[in-house]
Design a protein around this motif. Structure first.
Motif, PDB file in Angstrom:
ATOM      1  N   UNK A   4       0.808  -1.225   0.000  1.00 26.83           N
ATOM      2  CA  UNK A   4       0.000   0.000   0.000  1.00 26.83           C
ATOM      3  C   UNK A   4       0.841   1.275   0.000  1.00 26.83           C
ATOM      4  N   UNK A   5       2.153   1.144   0.228  1.00 30.32           N
ATOM      5  CA  UNK A   5       3.020   2.335   0.184  1.00 30.32           C
ATOM      6  C   UNK A   5       4.076   2.199  -0.913  1.00 30.32           C
ATOM      7  N   UNK A   6       3.856   1.268  -1.842  1.00 25.05           N
ATOM      8  CA  UNK A   6       4.795   1.058  -2.942  1.00 25.05           C
ATOM      9  C   UNK A   6       4.890   2.316  -3.823  1.00 25.05           C
ATOM     10  N   UNK A   7       6.025   2.460  -4.494  1.00 24.59           N
ATOM     11  CA  UNK A   7       6.220   3.622  -5.364  1.00 24.59           C
ATOM     12  C   UNK A   7       5.301   3.591  -6.580  1.00 24.59           C
ATOM     13  N   UNK A  24       0.686  -1.039  -8.047  1.00 23.63           N
ATOM     14  CA  UNK A  24       0.898  -1.932  -6.906  1.00 23.63           C
ATOM     15  C   UNK A  24       0.090  -1.450  -5.713  1.00 23.63           C
ATOM     16  N   UNK A  25       0.104  -0.141  -5.478  1.00 27.39           N
ATOM     17  CA  UNK A  25      -0.642   0.408  -4.334  1.00 27.39           C
ATOM     18  C   UNK A  25      -2.132   0.098  -4.460  1.00 27.39           C
ATOM     19  N   UNK A  26      -2.670   0.312  -5.648  1.00 21.72           N
ATOM     20  CA  UNK A  26      -4.101   0.078  -5.861  1.00 21.72           C
ATOM     21  C   UNK A  26      -4.437  -1.402  -5.695  1.00 21.72           C
ATOM     22  N   UNK A  27      -3.586  -2.272  -6.228  1.00 21.13           N
ATOM     23  CA  UNK A  27      -3.818  -3.716  -6.068  1.00 21.13           C
ATOM     24  C   UNK A  27      -3.766  -4.104  -4.594  1.00 21.13           C
ATOM     25  N   UNK A  86      -6.970  -3.039  -2.823  1.00 18.30           N
ATOM     26  CA  UNK A  86      -8.055  -3.959  -3.162  1.00 18.30           C
ATOM     27  C   UNK A  86      -7.876  -5.308  -2.450  1.00 18.30           C
ATOM     28  N   UNK A  87      -6.629  -5.719  -2.297  1.00 16.75           N
ATOM     29  CA  UNK A  87      -6.342  -6.963  -1.574  1.00 16.75           C
ATOM     30  C   UNK A  87      -6.703  -6.816  -0.109  1.00 16.75           C
ATOM     31  N   UNK A  88      -6.501  -5.625   0.432  1.00 15.67           N
ATOM     32  CA  UNK A  88      -6.860  -5.357   1.832  1.00 15.67           C
ATOM     33  C   UNK A  88      -8.363  -5.537   2.030  1.00 15.67           C
ATOM     34  N   UNK A  89      -9.133  -5.147   1.030  1.00 10.31           N
ATOM     35  CA  UNK A  89     -10.589  -5.300   1.117  1.00 10.31           C
ATOM     36  C   UNK A  89     -10.966  -6.773   1.197  1.00 10.31           C
ATOM     37  N   UNK A  90     -10.275  -7.602   0.427  1.00  7.06           N
ATOM     38  CA  UNK A  90     -10.566  -9.034   0.414  1.00  7.06           C
ATOM     39  C   UNK A  90     -10.142  -9.684   1.728  1.00  7.06           C
ATOM     40  N   UNK A  91      -9.049  -9.178   2.315  1.00  7.40           N
ATOM     41  CA  UNK A  91      -8.581  -9.731   3.594  1.00  7.40           C
ATOM     42  C   UNK A  91      -9.548  -9.425   4.733  1.00  7.40           C
ATOM     43  N   UNK A  92     -10.245  -8.288   4.596  1.00  4.65           N
ATOM     44  CA  UNK A  92     -11.208  -7.835   5.602  1.00  4.65           C
ATOM     45  C   UNK A  92     -10.599  -7.720   7.007  1.00  4.65           C
TER      46      UNK A  92
END
Length: 333
Positions: A122-125, A129-132, A135-141
Motif C-alpha cells: 500500500x506504500x509502494x512507489x 501496486x498500491x491500488x492492487x 483492493x487486496x486489503x478489502x478481500x482480507x477484511x
C-alpha cells in the motif's frame, strides 16, 4: 548434463519428468527457471519431485527463487513468509502484482506475515501496486489494516482515496466509519459523494445520526475554511467534546499549518480514544518540535501500552526538549 540447452518444450510435451528434474540442476538459471515452470504446472507430482521444487526456494538466481516462492505461496506454504516480504520489497512490479493476486485468492486472513505484505504494497512507489494492495486489503477484511487505509485517504490522487474509502466500507467497524466520516470533508466532490454513499448504507445508528446532524455538517464546512477558522473549529470540537468531529481532527493532523495541527492534537487528547494513537504517533516525526511535543502530550493523556510504546520513539529525538518530554512521560527523569 547436456552440452547444449535442452528442448524444454519437447521435454514438457513428452511429460519427461526425469528430464525436467535434471534441468533443475542446470548451471544456466534460464534453464532452471523454465524447468521449474514446466514441472510446477504438472499435477500429481511425487513428494520427491515436490521436494526438489521446494529446494529452488534457495536458488542463487533471484528470478528462480521468486517463481518458486510464488508457487509455494499459492499452495499455502507458510514457510515462504520471508520470501513474500522480499518480493514485495525488492521484486518487479509484475511479481508484486502476482503475489497480491495470490493473497487475494485466499480470501479473509489475519496472518501477520500476509498483512505485512499488504501494508508494504500500500506504500509502494508504483500506483498499480498500491491500488492492487488496497483492493487486496478489502478481500482480507482485516481491521488491523484500517489505520494505514485511513492514511491513504490523504493520498494526492483522488482515485486512490476512492479505492481506500471503498475498502474501509467493506471492512467496516467503528474505526472505518470514523475515517469515512472525516472523508466528507475531502476536497474532491467525487470522494465526498462516495464516502456519503458508503456511510448511508451502514446500519450503524451513530453514523446515521451524525449524517443528519446539522452541527456536524457545519464542522465539515468550517474545516474547509481558512486557517483561523480551521484552528478554531479544531478547538471547539475538543472543548465541546463533539465526538462526531474526531475524524475531522484526524484529517487536521495533516493540515499544512502547524497551528491547526497543534490544536487538533490538543483536542484529540481530550477524547482519550485508543484508536487515536496511530494518528498521533505520525506527528512524532513532524518537522516542528512544538508539534512533536504536543503529540507526546496527547499520547500521555490517551494513555495505555500502545501510547507509551509510541512515546519511546521520541527518546532519541534530535530536539533535547522533545527527548526530555518523552523521558518525563516514561518516568525516566
Amino acid at each position: 548434463m547436456w552440452l547444449f540447452t535442452p528442448n524444454m518444450r519437447k521435454l514438457e510435451k513428452s511429460n519427461d519428468i526425469k528430464g525436467l528434474e535434471k534441468c533443475l540442476e542446470s548451471k544456466k538459471s534460464s534453464v532452471r527457471y523454465s524447468a521449474f515452470v514446466a514441472l510446477s504446472g504438472l499435477s500429481n507430482l511425487s513428494p520427491e519431485v515436490m521436494n526438489k521444487l521446494k529446494g529452488m526456494l534457495k536458488d542463487s538466481d533471484r528470478r528462480v527463487k521468486t517463481i518458486a516462492t510464488l508457487k509455494f505461496a499459492a499452495l499455502g506454504d507458510k514457510s515462504v513468509s520471508d520470501g513474500l516480504l522480499e518480493i514485495m520489497n525488492d521484486g518487479t512490479t509484475d511479481e508484486k502484482i502476482d503475489l497480491l493476486q495470490i493473497i487475494s485468492s485466499r480470501g479473509k486472513t489475519e496472518d501477520n506475515s500476509i498483512l505485512q505484505v499488504i501494508l508494504i504494497g500500500m506504500i509502494d512507489k508504483k500506483e498499480t501496486v498500491r491500488i492492487k494492495a488496497i483492493k487486496t486489503a478489502a478481500i482480507s477484511r482485516s481491521s488491523s489494516l484500517v489505520p494505514k487505509l485511513g492514511e491513504l485517504l490523504l493520498a494526492s490522487h483522488h482515485k486512490e482515496r476512492l479505492i481506500a474509502a471503498e475498502t474501509l466500507s467493506i471492512i467496516g467497524g467503528d474505526e472505518s466509519f470514523d475515517y469515512l466520516l472525516g472523508l466528507l470533508a475531502d476536497a474532491h466532490p467525487d470522494v465526498q459523494d462516495a464516502a456519503k454513499a458508503y456511510l448511508e448504507k451502514s446500519d450503524n445508528l451513530y453514523v446515521r445520526k451524525t449524517l443528519n446532524d446539522a452541527v456536524f455538517m457545519q464542522l465539515i464546512k468550517n474545516m474547509n475554511g481558512k486557517e483561523p477558522i480551521r484552528e478554531r473549529t479544531a478547538y471547539s470540537i475538543g472543548v465541546e467534546k463533539i465526538r462526531a468531529g474526531l475524524p475531522l481532527l484526524y484529517r487536521a493532523c495533516n493540515d499544512k499549518y502547524k497551528g491547526v495541527r497543534i490544536q487538533a492534537l490538543k483536542s484529540i487528547a481530550l477524547f482519550k480514544n485508543q484508536n487515536s494513537v496511530e494518528v498521533v504517533e505520525k506527528l512524532l516525526s513532524d518537522k516542528f518540535h512544538e508539534v512533536r511535543i504536543e503529540a507526546l502530550n496527547a499520547l500521555e493523556m490517551i494513555g495505555g501500552p500502545r501510547a507509551m510504546k509510541a512515546v519511546e520513539l521520541s527518546l532519541t529525538d534530535s530536539s533535547s526538549d522533545v527527548s526530555a518530554r518523552a523521558k518525563q512521560i516514561l518516568g525516566l527523569q
